[in-house]
Design a protein around this motif. Sequence first.
Motif, PDB file in Angstrom:
ATOM      1  N   THR A 204       0.814  -1.213   0.000  1.00 51.31           N
ATOM      2  CA  THR A 204       0.000   0.000   0.000  1.00 51.31           C
ATOM      3  C   THR A 204       0.848   1.264   0.000  1.00 51.31           C
ATOM      4  O   THR A 204       0.391   2.319  -0.446  1.00 51.31           O
ATOM      5  N   GLY A 205       2.077   1.177   0.493  1.00 52.12           N
ATOM      6  CA  GLY A 205       2.899   2.370   0.634  1.00 52.12           C
ATOM      7  C   GLY A 205       2.511   3.146   1.870  1.00 52.12           C
ATOM      8  O   GLY A 205       1.400   3.677   1.966  1.00 52.12           O
ATOM      9  N   SER A 206       3.372   3.181   2.855  1.00 48.32           N
ATOM     10  CA  SER A 206       3.022   3.790   4.133  1.00 48.32           C
ATOM     11  C   SER A 206       4.261   4.348   4.817  1.00 48.32           C
ATOM     12  O   SER A 206       5.369   3.838   4.630  1.00 48.32           O
ATOM     13  N   LEU A 207       4.045   5.386   5.625  1.00 42.80           N
ATOM     14  CA  LEU A 207       5.102   5.946   6.461  1.00 42.80           C
ATOM     15  C   LEU A 207       4.964   5.501   7.909  1.00 42.80           C
ATOM     16  O   LEU A 207       5.769   5.913   8.752  1.00 42.80           O
ATOM     17  N   ASN A 208       3.982   4.668   8.193  1.00 39.74           N
ATOM     18  CA  ASN A 208       3.793   4.198   9.563  1.00 39.74           C
ATOM     19  C   ASN A 208       5.004   3.394  10.033  1.00 39.74           C
ATOM     20  O   ASN A 208       5.514   2.530   9.312  1.00 39.74           O
ATOM     21  N   GLY A 209       5.441   3.684  11.254  1.00 44.89           N
ATOM     22  CA  GLY A 209       6.528   2.914  11.847  1.00 44.89           C
ATOM     23  C   GLY A 209       7.910   3.227  11.308  1.00 44.89           C
ATOM     24  O   GLY A 209       8.879   2.537  11.659  1.00 44.89           O
ATOM     25  N   ARG A 210       8.043   4.236  10.484  1.00 43.30           N
ATOM     26  CA  ARG A 210       9.367   4.559   9.943  1.00 43.30           C
ATOM     27  C   ARG A 210      10.219   5.216  11.026  1.00 43.30           C
ATOM     28  O   ARG A 210       9.743   6.056  11.786  1.00 43.30           O
ATOM     29  N   ASP A 211      11.498   4.808  11.088  1.00 43.00           N
ATOM     30  CA  ASP A 211      12.386   5.335  12.122  1.00 43.00           C
ATOM     31  C   ASP A 211      13.713   5.717  11.493  1.00 43.00           C
ATOM     32  O   ASP A 211      13.855   5.771  10.260  1.00 43.00           O
ATOM     33  N   TRP A 212      14.708   5.959  12.339  1.00 41.99           N
ATOM     34  CA  TRP A 212      16.001   6.430  11.833  1.00 41.99           C
ATOM     35  C   TRP A 212      16.697   5.387  10.958  1.00 41.99           C
ATOM     36  O   TRP A 212      17.563   5.749  10.151  1.00 41.99           O
ATOM     37  N   ASP A 213      16.340   4.122  11.085  1.00 40.19           N
ATOM     38  CA  ASP A 213      16.954   3.090  10.246  1.00 40.19           C
ATOM     39  C   ASP A 213      16.596   3.279   8.773  1.00 40.19           C
ATOM     40  O   ASP A 213      17.337   2.831   7.891  1.00 40.19           O
TER      41      ASP A 213
END
Length: 354
Positions: A204-213
């Motif tokens: 789906t393409g999402s920015l949820n849960g994105r972090d410095w990694d």
Amino acid sequence: MNASKRTAESGTRGITLRTGGLSLRLDVRGAVVGLLLIAVALVMGIVLIGTGDFPIAPADVVRTLLGNGTVAQDFIVNELRLPRVLVGLLVGAALGVGGAIFQSVSRNPLGSPDVIGLGQGAAAGALTAIVLVKGDPNVVATGAVLGGVLTGLAVYALAWRQGVHGYRLVLVGIGTSATFTAVNGYLLTQARHEDAARAVMWLTGSLNGRDWDQVWPLLAVCAVLMPVVLGQARNLRMLEMGDDSAYALGVRVERTRMVLMGAAVLLVASATAAAGPVAFVSLVAPQLARRLTRSPGPNLLPAAWMGATLLVTADWASQRAFGADQLPVGVLTGMLGGAYLLWLLVTERRAGRI
């Protein structure tokens, strides 16, 4: 007249500044549009950081970013939400530049990575890592990059016939996209329930849960490739005039095309690895940027800023516009981008270009 005297000449497209033997042409409208897009992207980024189950006022967000927030605000802003916003800005900028390059090389507004299959190829690599390898997020990201790069190489090779031309590139890309769509569907049918759920969420393409990694690898890719692309901006503008005209102006056409397309493929594949296949940003951003600046050429920097603005704005809207049901950002960009694509097809048909 003293050779070192500075002069300025105004024209319909901008201002030419002359200092000694050097001259610099400044597109005033393009510069103003670029500054406004940067401002909007930054403002929306601050608003997005303050959005969530624990809302934070924009003034408190700024204060926390400057190191003056409470312990709770510092953790929420700098550890949880800032990486998400930075990934959104970087992904949007990478997709915007990648789309601008492909549309300029193909000389076709439909020649975006969405249409020619790079997103589907990257998705195939990621699904292979999820379904067959059972890989962790790093393996999935690596699979997405490899899938995107291999797809780009395949499209370039299949479209080659004494050079790569616009409509052939688009047609080959559409066929490649259809092929990988079928492959991805097959992989989903072979997945276990938990792997299928994980794969569908990624698709789906999402920015949820994105972090410095996710921030640092994508930042490194952009830091390396953006200067390469901007250094070829003049040659890319010459390519838009046609191969023969570019040759006559001293451009090494195939070498320039390979460098630019290679950089665009890596940018798009890296962005997809970080956030999944966020649909239609690479199609819409370059064209909106060009319409706002009214400037000829690829408008690489405005396309990057427009892509970043669109993605963080869409992410904010996906969290706020649907009540308690938060949508992945790729769903919203897909709906809006699909409507834009239909409008574009109708416009191109009326203009007699398709």
